[in-house]
Design a protein around this motif. Structure first.
Motif, PDB file in Angstrom:
ATOM      1  N   ALA B  41      49.903  33.943   1.717  1.00 38.06           N
ATOM      2  CA  ALA B  41      50.822  34.234   0.616  1.00 38.06           C
ATOM      3  C   ALA B  41      51.023  35.736   0.440  1.00 38.06           C
ATOM      4  O   ALA B  41      50.183  36.541   0.860  1.00 38.06           O
ATOM      5  CB  ALA B  41      50.279  33.631  -0.681  1.00 38.06           C
ATOM      6  N   MET B  42      52.112  36.079  -0.235  1.00 35.93           N
ATOM      7  CA  MET B  42      52.440  37.470  -0.522  1.00 35.93           C
ATOM      8  C   MET B  42      51.273  38.170  -1.222  1.00 35.93           C
ATOM      9  O   MET B  42      50.638  37.578  -2.096  1.00 35.93           O
ATOM     10  CB  MET B  42      53.673  37.530  -1.429  1.00 35.93           C
ATOM     11  N   ALA B  43      51.038  39.416  -0.832  1.00 37.47           N
ATOM     12  CA  ALA B  43      50.017  40.288  -1.433  1.00 37.47           C
ATOM     13  C   ALA B  43      48.597  39.981  -0.973  1.00 37.47           C
ATOM     14  O   ALA B  43      47.655  40.585  -1.437  1.00 37.47           O
ATOM     15  CB  ALA B  43      50.103  40.313  -2.959  1.00 37.47           C
ATOM     16  N   HIS B  44      48.452  38.989  -0.067  1.00 37.74           N
ATOM     17  CA  HIS B  44      47.139  38.765   0.548  1.00 37.74           C
ATOM     18  C   HIS B  44      46.960  39.750   1.717  1.00 37.74           C
ATOM     19  O   HIS B  44      47.877  40.496   2.044  1.00 37.74           O
ATOM     20  CB  HIS B  44      47.022  37.311   1.020  1.00 37.74           C
ATOM     21  N   LYS B  45      45.772  39.712   2.330  1.00 37.80           N
ATOM     22  CA  LYS B  45      45.422  40.727   3.337  1.00 37.80           C
ATOM     23  C   LYS B  45      45.179  40.116   4.715  1.00 37.80           C
ATOM     24  O   LYS B  45      44.642  39.005   4.817  1.00 37.80           O
ATOM     25  CB  LYS B  45      44.121  41.434   2.905  1.00 37.80           C
ATOM     26  N   LEU B  46      45.540  40.856   5.758  1.00 40.65           N
ATOM     27  CA  LEU B  46      45.187  40.499   7.132  1.00 40.65           C
ATOM     28  C   LEU B  46      44.296  41.606   7.697  1.00 40.65           C
ATOM     29  O   LEU B  46      44.457  42.785   7.361  1.00 40.65           O
ATOM     30  CB  LEU B  46      46.455  40.400   7.996  1.00 40.65           C
ATOM     31  N   ALA B  73      40.865  40.546  14.341  1.00 44.11           N
ATOM     32  CA  ALA B  73      42.121  41.203  13.974  1.00 44.11           C
ATOM     33  C   ALA B  73      43.201  40.152  13.749  1.00 44.11           C
ATOM     34  O   ALA B  73      43.293  39.167  14.488  1.00 44.11           O
ATOM     35  CB  ALA B  73      42.536  42.165  15.081  1.00 44.11           C
ATOM     36  N   GLY B  74      44.023  40.329  12.709  1.00 43.95           N
ATOM     37  CA  GLY B  74      45.124  39.409  12.427  1.00 43.95           C
ATOM     38  C   GLY B  74      44.734  38.261  11.501  1.00 43.95           C
ATOM     39  O   GLY B  74      45.593  37.552  10.987  1.00 43.95           O
ATOM     40  N   ALA B  75      43.429  38.055  11.264  1.00 44.09           N
ATOM     41  CA  ALA B  75      42.993  36.931  10.423  1.00 44.09           C
ATOM     42  C   ALA B  75      43.170  37.268   8.936  1.00 44.09           C
ATOM     43  O   ALA B  75      43.147  38.432   8.533  1.00 44.09           O
ATOM     44  CB  ALA B  75      41.536  36.597  10.704  1.00 44.09           C
ATOM     45  N   HIS B  76      43.350  36.209   8.152  1.00 49.39           N
ATOM     46  CA  HIS B  76      43.427  36.319   6.689  1.00 49.39           C
ATOM     47  C   HIS B  76      42.060  36.797   6.178  1.00 49.39           C
ATOM     48  O   HIS B  76      41.031  36.206   6.509  1.00 49.39           O
ATOM     49  CB  HIS B  76      43.771  34.937   6.131  1.00 49.39           C
ATOM     50  N   VAL B  77      42.045  37.860   5.384  1.00 48.09           N
ATOM     51  CA  VAL B  77      40.788  38.376   4.815  1.00 48.09           C
ATOM     52  C   VAL B  77      40.807  38.043   3.323  1.00 48.09           C
ATOM     53  O   VAL B  77      41.685  38.502   2.585  1.00 48.09           O
ATOM     54  CB  VAL B  77      40.674  39.909   5.009  1.00 48.09           C
ATOM     55  N   HIS B  78      39.868  37.213   2.881  1.00 48.23           N
ATOM     56  CA  HIS B  78      39.873  36.801   1.471  1.00 48.23           C
ATOM     57  C   HIS B  78      38.476  36.307   1.082  1.00 48.23           C
ATOM     58  O   HIS B  78      37.504  36.584   1.775  1.00 48.23           O
ATOM     59  CB  HIS B  78      40.964  35.735   1.258  1.00 48.23           C
ATOM     60  N   VAL B  79      38.394  35.585  -0.017  1.00 43.19           N
ATOM     61  CA  VAL B  79      37.091  35.192  -0.577  1.00 43.19           C
ATOM     62  C   VAL B  79      36.258  34.329   0.372  1.00 43.19           C
ATOM     63  O   VAL B  79      35.044  34.209   0.197  1.00 43.19           O
ATOM     64  CB  VAL B  79      37.268  34.457  -1.931  1.00 43.19           C
ATOM     65  N   HIS B  80      36.881  33.734   1.399  1.00 46.81           N
ATOM     66  CA  HIS B  80      36.142  32.882   2.331  1.00 46.81           C
ATOM     67  C   HIS B  80      35.379  33.694   3.389  1.00 46.81           C
ATOM     68  O   HIS B  80      34.492  33.171   4.039  1.00 46.81           O
ATOM     69  CB  HIS B  80      37.090  31.895   3.024  1.00 46.81           C
ATOM     70  N   ASN B  81      35.770  34.973   3.570  1.00 44.09           N
ATOM     71  CA  ASN B  81      35.079  35.748   4.608  1.00 44.09           C
ATOM     72  C   ASN B  81      34.683  37.161   4.154  1.00 44.09           C
ATOM     73  O   ASN B  81      34.312  37.993   4.949  1.00 44.09           O
ATOM     74  CB  ASN B  81      35.911  35.801   5.905  1.00 44.09           C
ATOM     75  N   MET B  82      34.776  37.417   2.841  1.00 41.52           N
ATOM     76  CA  MET B  82      34.273  38.683   2.310  1.00 41.52           C
ATOM     77  C   MET B  82      33.759  38.466   0.895  1.00 41.52           C
ATOM     78  O   MET B  82      34.072  37.467   0.249  1.00 41.52           O
ATOM     79  CB  MET B  82      35.365  39.767   2.305  1.00 41.52           C
ATOM     80  N   ARG B  83      32.910  39.401   0.427  1.00 41.28           N
ATOM     81  CA  ARG B  83      32.398  39.281  -0.939  1.00 41.28           C
ATOM     82  C   ARG B  83      32.288  40.670  -1.571  1.00 41.28           C
ATOM     83  O   ARG B  83      32.305  41.693  -0.883  1.00 41.28           O
ATOM     84  CB  ARG B  83      31.025  38.596  -0.956  1.00 41.28           C
ATOM     85  N   SER B  84      32.124  40.681  -2.885  1.00 44.72           N
ATOM     86  CA  SER B  84      31.955  41.912  -3.644  1.00 44.72           C
ATOM     87  C   SER B  84      30.578  42.513  -3.391  1.00 44.72           C
ATOM     88  O   SER B  84      29.602  41.791  -3.151  1.00 44.72           O
ATOM     89  CB  SER B  84      32.097  41.608  -5.134  1.00 44.72           C
ATOM     90  N   ASP B  85      30.499  43.833  -3.450  1.00 49.06           N
ATOM     91  CA  ASP B  85      29.194  44.511  -3.446  1.00 49.06           C
ATOM     92  C   ASP B  85      28.623  44.588  -4.858  1.00 49.06           C
ATOM     93  O   ASP B  85      27.539  45.130  -5.058  1.00 49.06           O
ATOM     94  CB  ASP B  85      29.348  45.931  -2.895  1.00 49.06           C
ATOM     95  N   TYR B  86      29.366  44.124  -5.862  1.00 48.06           N
ATOM     96  CA  TYR B  86      28.935  44.228  -7.259  1.00 48.06           C
ATOM     97  C   TYR B  86      28.656  42.840  -7.849  1.00 48.06           C
ATOM     98  O   TYR B  86      27.508  42.425  -7.934  1.00 48.06           O
ATOM     99  CB  TYR B  86      29.990  44.971  -8.095  1.00 48.06           C
ATOM    100  N   THR B  87      29.706  42.127  -8.261  1.00 46.43           N
ATOM    101  CA  THR B  87      29.497  40.811  -8.882  1.00 46.43           C
ATOM    102  C   THR B  87      30.351  39.772  -8.172  1.00 46.43           C
ATOM    103  O   THR B  87      31.424  40.081  -7.655  1.00 46.43           O
ATOM    104  CB  THR B  87      29.883  40.840 -10.370  1.00 46.43           C
ATOM    105  N   PRO B  88      29.901  38.491  -8.160  1.00 46.12           N
ATOM    106  CA  PRO B  88      30.664  37.457  -7.451  1.00 46.12           C
ATOM    107  C   PRO B  88      32.046  37.245  -8.071  1.00 46.12           C
ATOM    108  O   PRO B  88      32.248  37.471  -9.259  1.00 46.12           O
ATOM    109  CB  PRO B  88      29.806  36.204  -7.630  1.00 46.12           C
ATOM    110  N   SER B  89      32.994  36.819  -7.250  1.00 46.38           N
ATOM    111  CA  SER B  89      34.339  36.489  -7.727  1.00 46.38           C
ATOM    112  C   SER B  89      34.370  35.015  -8.094  1.00 46.38           C
ATOM    113  O   SER B  89      33.970  34.162  -7.309  1.00 46.38           O
ATOM    114  CB  SER B  89      35.368  36.763  -6.626  1.00 46.38           C
ATOM    115  N   PHE B  90      34.844  34.731  -9.296  1.00 47.69           N
ATOM    116  CA  PHE B  90      34.937  33.333  -9.727  1.00 47.69           C
ATOM    117  C   PHE B  90      36.231  32.720  -9.196  1.00 47.69           C
ATOM    118  O   PHE B  90      37.308  33.269  -9.387  1.00 47.69           O
ATOM    119  CB  PHE B  90      34.929  33.234 -11.253  1.00 47.69           C
TER     120      PHE B  90
END
Lengths: 395, 99
Positions: B41-46, B73-90
């Motif tokens: 979707a728009m505004a997501h990251k690769l 390279a080229g993959a969707h980068v989001h909550v399924h493959n990255m996390r915060s260094d501070y607090t979890p994302s709900f």
């Protein structure tokens, strides 16, 4: 701009009659009093709690003596713990017309509503005939908040709001950005913009406090809608939110209810001090908006990506829509289409100028979409703060 | 750079999607072509390049969290493959998972 001059020298761009309930038990009566005149700048605010709280007391005093407020009706049940004498003293001292209706002494719901409506209608008529004076940009205080953020917010709406801040500050206005919990991860670059080394230490400390606080709560200031909109972490959301602050030096850091003493950019520290006592710092966007207004904001810039619809009691809220698809779905609720930047149809400076011009137009009779739609959201809950240190204010 | 993508800072290892991408769409990131596996979707990251598990994810030239798996390279980068260094994302469960 035209404005109403208050006895403390501040000027308001609205002349609101506030009906303030002092405990939830008086909320219905207050709402009924204000409802029939809600389209004539009569707004309801209040504090629901029955236990005393210094923060809530200060917030209510600052809101009832806000420059956009012309007259105040307090609605008390009669047995609550809120210090209505202190509040009524502060309002009276400000020179504003004040009345207190105590429901238990007035004979209950119906008699209180009737007495309140009569008083409010008389004040409305008097305020409508009050003279105005000229107001300069340097007398303005503008706050900014973002809510319903998505991946577009940090690219379009927030930096455009930041450009508007830069222009307003250049003209002498005071501008306030906030939510230290949504600046987690930006503390070092933000501290580097502090006007003094001592302020930089205070800013880093405030963000560290926010990070500790939210870690103890278990979640950051991050909603599921943020993730749907492409944001993955609080740091990513923070970097986008931080762009609202523009590029001016940070001259001070204040807490809810502190009014900037001069022009420039201020950070508002909204996370309570001391032990964690009352839950999440700000339970929703309107809690933040109410705090920005208690700090004297005449206008609040609200950047949204997913599409918030809220306004506020007391001060107009300009809604800046960051996401072009959201704008197309919800244009009736939005004042500014910042999504044009993503579509390549406008630059940050174009939209920043549009926002600045709209702020000034609000001081000359223009109204925001949320005002036209009747939005007057308000919420106030429990918090506790220590006073700010001397390093937090500009010399 | 592909006009459907935005590189916000030269230091970044992700790019932002300006419009919705469908499965099968090909995008050009730094002159190499990548085929999108699932809609983004728009505004997501690769991912702009391969990001190793444990490596910082950089956007706006700043770290926005850490990769929890190797991200090609080229993959969707989001909550399924990255996390915060501070607090979890709900994140709310999707409809299928919630029922």
């Amino acid at each position: 701009m035209k404005a109403w001059l208050r006895s403390d020298g501040r000027k308001g761009i609205r002349n609101i009659v506030v009906v303030a309930y002092l405990v939830e038990c008086a909320h219905h009566v207050a709402r009924e009093i204000a409802w029939s005149l809600r389209e004539n700048d009569v707004h309801t605010i209040g504090f629901p709690g029955c236990y005393p709280n210094e923060y809530a007391q200060k917030m209510m005093e600052q809101l009832c003596t806000h420059p956009n407020v012309g007259a105040v009706l307090l609605v008390s049940l009669g047995c609550e713990n809120f210090n209505k004498l202190a509040l009524s003293h502060a309002v009276r001292k400000s020179g504003r017309p004040l009345n207190t209706i105590t429901i238990q002494a007035t004979g209950g719901t119906r008699a209180s509503i009737n007495a309140g409506r009569e008083w409010v209608a008389a004040q409305r008529a008097a305020l409508d005939a009050a003279p105005t004076v000229d107001m300069d940009v340097s007398e303005l205080i503008v706050g900014t908040v973002c809510g319903g953020s998505d991946g577009t917010s940090g690219i379009t709406g927030n930096p455009a709001a930041g450009r508007a801040f830069d222009m307003l500050i250049e003209q002498g206005a005071a501008c306030i950005f906030e939510e230290t919990g949504e600046l987690i991860g930006c503390e070092h670059i933000m501290a580097a913009r502090a006007a003094t080394p001592a302020l930089a230490v205070e800013i880093e400390g405030a963000v560290a406090k926010a990070a500790r606080y939210y870690a103890a709560m278990g979640y950051g200031s991050f909603s599921s809608g943020n993730a749907d909109g492409g944001l993955s972490t609080i740091e990513e959301k923070s970097m986008g939110a931080y762009a609202k602050s523009g590029r001016s030096p940070i001259v001070g850091m204040i807490k809810p209810g502190d009014v900037p003493v001069k022009g420039g950019l201020y950070l508002l520290d909204v996370v309570p001090d001391g032990d964690i006592r009352f839950g999440y710092p700000n339970i929703n966007d309107n809690a933040e908006i109410a705090e920005l207004i208690a700090c004297g904001s005449h206008v609040v810039l609200f950047v949204t990506g997913r599409g918030s619809v809220v306004g506020s009691a007391i001060s107009p809220v300009i809604k800046i829509c960051a996401n072009p698809e959201t704008y197309r779905r919800m244009a009736d609720d939005m004042d500014v289409d910042a999504g044009r930047i993503l579509d390549g149809e406008a630059g940050l400076d174009d939209v920043g100028t549009e926002i600045r011009d709209l702020v000034l137009a609000l001081g000359s009779g223009a109204r925001t979409r949320s005002e036209e739609l009747g939005h007057q959201e308000f919420i106030l809950t429990y918090k506790s703060f220590e006073p700010i240190g001397p390093a937090c204010l500009p010399a | 750079m592909d006009t459907r993508l935005l590189l916000l800072d030269p230091r970044d290892n992700v790019v932002v999607v300006r419009a919705h991408l469908a499965a099968g769409d090909a995008v050009l990131i730094d002159n190499s072509e990548h085929v999108i596996g699932a809609p983004v979707a728009m505004a997501h990251k690769l991912a702009r390049r391969d990001i190793a598990s444990g490596e910082k994810v950089l956007k706006y030239g700043a770290p926005i969290g850490v990769a929890t798996t190797d991200i090609p390279a080229g993959a969707h980068v989001h909550v399924h493959n990255m996390r915060s260094d501070y607090t979890p994302s709900f994140v709310l469960p999707k409809e299928a998972e919630a029922s």
